[in-house]
Design an enzyme around this catalytic site. Structure first.
Site, short mmCIF file in Angstrom:
data_model
loop_
_atom_site.label_atom_id
_atom_site.label_comp_id
_atom_site.label_asym_id
_atom_site.label_seq_id
_atom_site.Cartn_x
_atom_site.Cartn_y
_atom_site.Cartn_z
N ASP A 64 1.09 -0.90 0.01
CA ASP A 64 0.06 -0.02 0.17
C ASP A 64 0.71 0.96 -0.37
OD1 ASP A 64 -1.95 1.74 -0.22
OD2 ASP A 64 -1.80 1.72 2.11
N ASN A 71 -0.64 4.74 0.00
CA ASN A 71 -1.02 6.04 0.30
C ASN A 71 -1.95 5.71 1.44
OD1 ASN A 71 -2.63 4.02 -0.65
ND2 ASN A 71 -3.79 5.99 -1.61
N ASP A 84 -4.03 3.55 2.48
CA ASP A 84 -5.77 3.49 3.16
C ASP A 84 -5.56 2.01 3.39
OD1 ASP A 84 -5.11 2.46 0.83
OD2 ASP A 84 -6.64 3.35 -0.67
N ASP A 108 -1.42 -1.02 -3.37
CA ASP A 108 -2.05 -0.35 -5.43
C ASP A 108 -0.77 -0.68 -6.25
OD1 ASP A 108 -0.27 1.41 -3.79
OD2 ASP A 108 -1.37 2.68 -2.56
N ASP A 154 -5.50 -10.17 -15.73
CA ASP A 154 -6.35 -10.84 -15.51
C ASP A 154 -7.33 -10.72 -15.92
OD1 ASP A 154 -7.81 -12.68 -13.90
OD2 ASP A 154 -6.71 -12.89 -12.10
N ASP A 168 -9.73 -15.53 -15.97
CA ASP A 168 -11.12 -16.11 -14.90
C ASP A 168 -12.03 -17.06 -16.22
OD1 ASP A 168 -11.21 -15.22 -12.01
OD2 ASP A 168 -13.08 -15.12 -13.21
N GLU A 218 -7.93 -20.33 -16.78
CA GLU A 218 -8.04 -20.94 -15.38
C GLU A 218 -8.92 -21.65 -15.87
OE1 GLU A 218 -10.16 -19.74 -10.86
OE2 GLU A 218 -10.77 -18.66 -12.56
N HIS A 228 -5.34 -17.63 -4.76
CA HIS A 228 -6.28 -16.21 -4.40
C HIS A 228 -7.30 -17.18 -3.71
CE1 HIS A 228 -7.29 -16.47 -8.14
NE2 HIS A 228 -8.76 -15.50 -7.54
N ASP A 229 -7.56 -18.62 -4.11
CA ASP A 229 -8.89 -19.49 -3.61
C ASP A 229 -8.55 -20.39 -2.74
OD1 ASP A 229 -9.52 -17.53 -5.64
OD2 ASP A 229 -10.05 -19.14 -7.22
#
Ligand code: GLC
Ligand code: CA
Length: 535
Positions: A24, A26, A28, A32, A101, A203, A266, A327-328
């Protein structure tokens, strides 16, 4: 396909970044593009060849970017198009590739196309999504389920019809049987190709076409309720339809009109079905993701059979690939136990085929416990308590021992792993015995040894609990031995002496091996065998 000059996606290593969780810039709490850019030194040091970014397009984030409301822009949470151009230029300057992606199966329900499509039954985009009249009783048109729980159909008041969504109701499926949809989506891909991206991870590509007759899916004979109600039916009529290959052919033609662009699909299917996605040669995806190392039990014999089976099933033009985490799926160290992390790394980086590495696996990140009030993933919200949620494997990258592991100066969107002070990049970069050092050494070795990056694969006979195979290139023969057991194992090499190039574990000092070698518990070895005079 000549292996004299492998293409970048054959000899290279792909590194998956989940942008929300990498870096990150910034404060938040959300990763990013500028954050990613600031960490390219690390990726270059690690030695990966290509970076795949999970979706960065504008999105209401119902499924954290896999619900796209504009395919040709960047979500402000991640930055802007000029941030993207700067990132792409930096990646290329370092000799690396960038893969985006692409999410063609469904858009967000906030995409202007769906907004228009849902307005009436006769607007210009009325057929861009999958609309059906209710069943005679007013219920959904058929039994199709959502992969995130519940019916795959949602009723729309304005049209008095149902639309189909393979995932959330906020992710309506596009109608890929409509040629206008095809053309429009290919244009979205072209936008990024023109900007210079090196390829796409596509995807759920095996979902794109659904049964023309909308037949009910059959019951799943192996259904167990603890697997989740979304598994109650087989996806016979909602996935892997023959016509999907016509769509893929068009995507491939587009990519082939550029130089060396690549498409990885995928696809969660058994090997016999998976390999059909290579197409007939030059008309399928370059790489259909091979998830066997994620899906199979972690046993030497099972993996040996799977590798041999996969090698045998590949078509002549099919280049293999292997994935250990994404990530799954739960972190590999949590699936198998941390004691297996090192041989898993050695396996991924010494098998034949393009490896895909998930961010954080290289420092041995494990699943992070997510308290109920911290849950972000809609899958966990829809089907709670079964361990289906994907937040545990999506937590912030652990860079150093400072607050929030150096990921953000704010409050991170998912909790940082409690062990981040000891498990982080900065600590492991300095430690010759760390998992990160092992990954880097494996990557360097793979780069030096053509036998590893492009050589032949041959299974090698070993005692139970040990996985062994050879990688060969010209006269060079490398033997890989992986001990899955918590006890020592003696391997007879008979006439095959050699030199140990790398051990997965610190503290092995001898280099030469003669008639046999002793593998320590959970140890992996790469041995360069002596060149024999007579074969
Ligand atoms: C793919 C993605 C997953 C997403 C789903 C719906 O499986 O990897 O994260 O939720 O598609 O787009
Ligand atoms: Ca941010």
């Amino acid at each position: 396909m000549t292996m004299q000059q492998p293409l970048w996606w054959q000899s290279g290593i792909i590194y998956q970044i989940y942008p929300r969780s990498f870096m990150d810039s910034n404060g938040d709490g959300i990763g990013d593009l500028r954050g990613i850019r600031s960490r390219l030194d690390y990726l270059e040091w690690l030695g990966v060849d290509a970076v795949w970014l999970s979706p960065i397009y504008p999105s209401p984030m119902a499924d954290f970017g896999y619900d796209v409301s504009n395919y040709v822009d960047i979500d402000p949470q991640f930055g802007s198009l000029s941030d993207f151009d700067a990132l792409l230029a930096d990646v290329h300057r370092r000799g690396m590739k960038l893969v985006l992606d692409f999410v063609p199966n469904h858009s967000s329900d906030q995409h202007p196309w769906f907004q228009e499509s849902r307005r009436s039954r006769d607007n210009p985009k009325s057929d861009w999504y999958i609309w059906r009249d209710p069943a005679p009783d007013g219920g959904p048109p058929n039994n199709w389920l959502s992969n995130f729980g519940g019916s795959g159909w949602t009723y729309d008041e304005a049209r008095q019809q149902y639309y189909y969504h393979a995932f959330l109701k906020e992710q309506p499926d596009l109608n890929w049987r409509n040629s206008e949809v095809q053309d429009a989506m290919l244009e979205q891909m072209r936008f990024w190709l023109e900007r210079g991206v090196d390829g796409f991870r596509v995807d759920v590509i095996w979902h794109l076409i659904k049964d023309e007759d909308f037949r009910n899916n059959p019951e799943n004979p192996d259904y167990r309720p603890d697997a989740g109600s979304h598994k109650r039916l087989l996806a016979t009529y909602t996935t892997d339809r023959p016509e999907v290959h016509d769509v893929i052919r068009k995507m491939r033609q587009l990519l082939d009109s550029y130089d060396e662009r690549m498409m990885v699909g995928e696809i969660y299917l058994p090997v016999e079905r998976l390999v059909t996605y290579y197409g007939a040669g030059g008309d399928g995806v370059h790489l259909p993701f091979n998830f066997q190392l994620i899906l199979l039990p972690w046993q030497a014999e099972t993996i040996r059979q799977a590798v041999d089976h996969y090698e045998a099933a590949l078509p002549p033009h099919g280049w293999p690939n292997w994935v250990l985490g994404n990530h799954d799926n739960h972190r590999l160290a949590s699936r198998f136990g941390t004691e297996h992390s090192r041989i898993a790394a050695m396996l991924l980086l010494t098998l034949r085929g393009t490896p895909t590495l998930y961010y954080g696996d290289e420092i041995g990140m494990i699943d992070v416990t997510i308290r109920p009030e911290q849950v972000q993933d809609p899958f966990e919200k829809n089907i709670p308590g079964l361990g289906l949620g994907r937040d545990p494997e999506r937590t912030p990258m652990q860079w150093d021992g400072s607050a929030n592991a150096g990921f953000t100066s704010g409050t991170s969107w998912l909790p940082v792993a409690p062990d981040y002070r000891t498990t982080n990049v900065a600590v492991q970069q300095e430690d010759p015995s760390s998992v990160l050092t092992l990954y880097r050494e494996l990557i360097q070795l793979r780069r030096r040894e053509a036998a590893l990056s492009v050589g032949r694969y041959r299974s090698f006979c070993t005692p139970p609990g040990v996985l062994g195979y050879m990688r060969e290139w010209g006269n060079r023969r490398l033997l890989v031995l992986l001990n899955f057991q918590p006890c020592e194992q003696r391997i007879d090499l008979e006439m095959l002496g050699g030199e140990i190039l790398l051990s997965s574990h610190p503290g092995r000092h001898e280099r030469e091996v003669k008639e046999h070698c002793l593998l320590r518990p959970h140890e992996g070895l790469i041995i360069a065998l002596q060149e024999t005079e007579t074969p």
